[in-house]
Design a protein around this motif. Structure first.
Motif, mmCIF file in Angstrom:
data_model
loop_
_atom_site.group_PDB
_atom_site.id
_atom_site.type_symbol
_atom_site.label_atom_id
_atom_site.label_comp_id
_atom_site.label_asym_id
_atom_site.label_seq_id
_atom_site.Cartn_x
_atom_site.Cartn_y
_atom_site.Cartn_z
ATOM 1 N N TRP A 245 24.113 3.678 33.966
ATOM 2 C CA TRP A 245 22.820 3.864 33.310
ATOM 3 C C TRP A 245 22.220 5.259 33.491
ATOM 4 O O TRP A 245 21.288 5.623 32.766
ATOM 5 N N GLN B 77 24.223 -6.803 41.430
ATOM 6 C CA GLN B 77 23.875 -5.471 41.903
ATOM 7 C C GLN B 77 23.915 -4.503 40.720
ATOM 8 O O GLN B 77 24.746 -4.632 39.818
ATOM 9 N N CYS B 78 23.057 -3.531 40.751
ATOM 10 C CA CYS B 78 22.995 -2.578 39.646
ATOM 11 C C CYS B 78 24.243 -1.700 39.586
ATOM 12 O O CYS B 78 24.717 -1.198 40.611
ATOM 13 N N ASN B 79 24.743 -1.487 38.384
ATOM 14 C CA ASN B 79 25.846 -0.557 38.133
ATOM 15 C C ASN B 79 25.236 0.821 37.845
ATOM 16 O O ASN B 79 25.137 1.253 36.690
ATOM 17 N N VAL B 80 24.825 1.503 38.901
ATOM 18 C CA VAL B 80 23.938 2.668 38.758
ATOM 19 C C VAL B 80 24.496 3.710 37.800
ATOM 20 O O VAL B 80 23.817 4.160 36.870
ATOM 21 N N SER C 249 29.267 -1.514 40.460
ATOM 22 C CA SER C 249 28.913 -2.292 41.658
ATOM 23 C C SER C 249 30.049 -3.215 42.091
ATOM 24 O O SER C 249 29.981 -3.827 43.160
ATOM 25 N N GLN D 292 18.657 -2.088 34.174
ATOM 26 C CA GLN D 292 19.678 -3.116 33.998
ATOM 27 C C GLN D 292 19.038 -4.498 33.884
ATOM 28 O O GLN D 292 19.466 -5.325 33.074
ATOM 29 N N PRO E 159 17.412 2.520 37.741
ATOM 30 C CA PRO E 159 18.510 1.849 37.028
ATOM 31 C C PRO E 159 18.567 0.351 37.285
ATOM 32 O O PRO E 159 18.990 -0.414 36.403
ATOM 33 N N THR E 160 18.144 -0.111 38.459
ATOM 34 C CA THR E 160 18.105 -1.547 38.714
ATOM 35 C C THR E 160 17.138 -2.229 37.755
ATOM 36 O O THR E 160 17.439 -3.288 37.175
ATOM 37 N N ASP F 28 18.455 4.055 42.755
ATOM 38 C CA ASP F 28 18.499 2.600 42.828
ATOM 39 C C ASP F 28 17.492 1.941 41.897
ATOM 40 O O ASP F 28 17.849 1.335 40.892
ATOM 41 N N SER G 12 16.979 -9.479 39.315
ATOM 42 C CA SER G 12 17.103 -8.183 39.978
ATOM 43 C C SER G 12 16.857 -8.313 41.473
ATOM 44 O O SER G 12 17.307 -7.480 42.250
#
Length: 391
Positions: free
Chosen positions: A340, A334-337, A102, A169, A165-166, A162, A308
């Motif tokens: 994960w 922000q998620c580091n998609v 992200s 995380q 994984p969000t 999105d 989140s």
């Protein structure tokens, strides 16, 4: 092609827009088969209009079929079925090598001092056309898209874009001790998955939300629930030996209930010219912080609060005296998609559906019904928790 476009505050419409084309040799073009409406889309619908332009194509939770690839793409072929992560990352820069996709240094939106570019998410993140459309151009196609099989339905895979994984995380960042208590504020799509992931890891999970249908969905997965109120933190302490939860996830963000002053600020922003409104958001405290402040109250001393939910104000007030005194750890982002997805793919393909990906969607409609579903989702009408659009 047809696409869902932003037209103004609380105004979106399906319009005919130019088909996407290959612009770089690392691009691919995807024919969208499913695209979800995200809670973050509601921030664009309601608050972040100053960073949008009339006609911008929205959406950042798509999947579909590859129909064309650029000359430099070697890992995708026409006909491949793929899920598209919402953030655009190269996979080769320093940040990507650290699992911080992200923050990808190749796609960072430096003009706005923002992280990696996002699909369908305003000037703040690159004004990249989104995936609530019939087709989508995908940059860095050899890294971002997640190839999936052809046998299982879209809903098994779609949320890898999105919200799954969000939520994953968010739980990882919460770092709840083994057998500990995790409280989740907000039982929208991310909150629902966060509670299920917490249960998957063997935690005691308490979900907090004012909407009965959302609490009922969480309860189906063995989650204890509370109605959101001013006493929610006290109620959590009462069930945790007076200490509070070991960890708390705020899955609500900037539009929390119970923040009338900030709600007024949101409405006032909508009356300002875009440049003035942008300046206000970048220098003032405009977030509705009720859920965040309650999360900080509900966590035990030495515990962790994981964010989140999306926040947008640059100067939103925080209870630093209490946070410091309680020795609270705060993690967010922000998620580091792509960090994960390899862990999550076997879980979504498991016949037992351990994360309940098949028990989330409440509304499935054609793309032409998207404007009505944005309104229904924002107003939390008709039990609306998750909407999937099918172009």
């Amino acid at each position: 092609m047809k696409a869902l476009t932003w037209q103004g505050k609380r105004s979106v419409s399906v319009e005919n827009v130019p088909d996407p084309i290959i612009q770089e040799p690392t691009d691919a073009i995807i024919r969208i088969t499913s695209s979800a409406i995200c809670g973050s889309d509601l921030h664009l619908y309601e608050v972040l209009g100053p960073y949008l332009n009339k006609g911008d194509v929205l959406g950042h939770e798509p999947m579909g079929i590859v129909v064309e690839v650029g000359s430099a793409v070697t890992k995708l072929s026409k006909g491949d079925r793929v899920v598209i992560p919402f953030n655009i990352s190269c996979g080769e820069c320093f940040m990507c090598s650290q699992g911080l996709q992200s923050q990808c240094e190749t796609t960072q939106v430096k003009a706005k001092n923002s992280g990696a570019a996002l699909f369908g998410f305003s000037e703040l993140y690159g004004s990249v056309p989104g995936g609530q459309a019939e087709f989508l151009r995908v940059p860095y196609a050899d890294y971002g898209p997640v190839k999936v099989g052809a046998e299982l339905p879209d809903e098994r895979y779609l949320f890898l874009s999105d919200i799954l994984p969000t939520a994953w995380q968010g739980v990882k960042y919460a770092d709840t001790p083994e057998g500990g208590t995790l409280a989740v504020f907000g039982l929208g799509p991310v909150g629902q998955f966060a509670t299920r992931i917490g249960k998957h890891f063997g935690l005691r999970v308490i979900g907090v939300d004012p909407v009965p249908e959302r609490r009922a969905m969480a309860e189906r997965h063995g989650v204890e629930t509370l109605d959101y109120s001013k006493t929610a933190a006290d109620e959590i302490r009462e069930t945790t030996d007076g200490r509070g939860a070991d960890s708390v996830i705020d899955a609500v963000g900037m539009e929390a209930h119970g923040s009338p002053v900030a709600a007024f600020a949101h409405n006032a922003l909508g009356l300002l010219p875009d440049k003035l409104a942008q300046k206000a958001m970048e220098t003032a405290g405009v977030d509705r912080l009720a859920a965040l402040h309650t999360s900080l109250d509900a966590v035990r001393r030495g515990g962790t609060v994981s964010l989140s939910g999306v926040y947008g104000g640059q100067a939103s007030p925080m209870p630093l005296l209490s946070m410091f005194d309680k020795q609270v750890q705060l993690r967010m982002g922000q998620c580091n998609v792509r960090n994960w997805t390899d862990q999550l793919l076997p879980l979504v393909e498991d016949d037992a559906d351990p994360l309940g990906v098949m028990d989330l969607v409440t509304h499935r409609v054609g793309l032409d019904k998207a404007p009505a579903m944005y309104e229904k989702f924002q107003k939390k009408e008709d039990g609306c928790i998750k909407v999937v659009l099918q172009p």
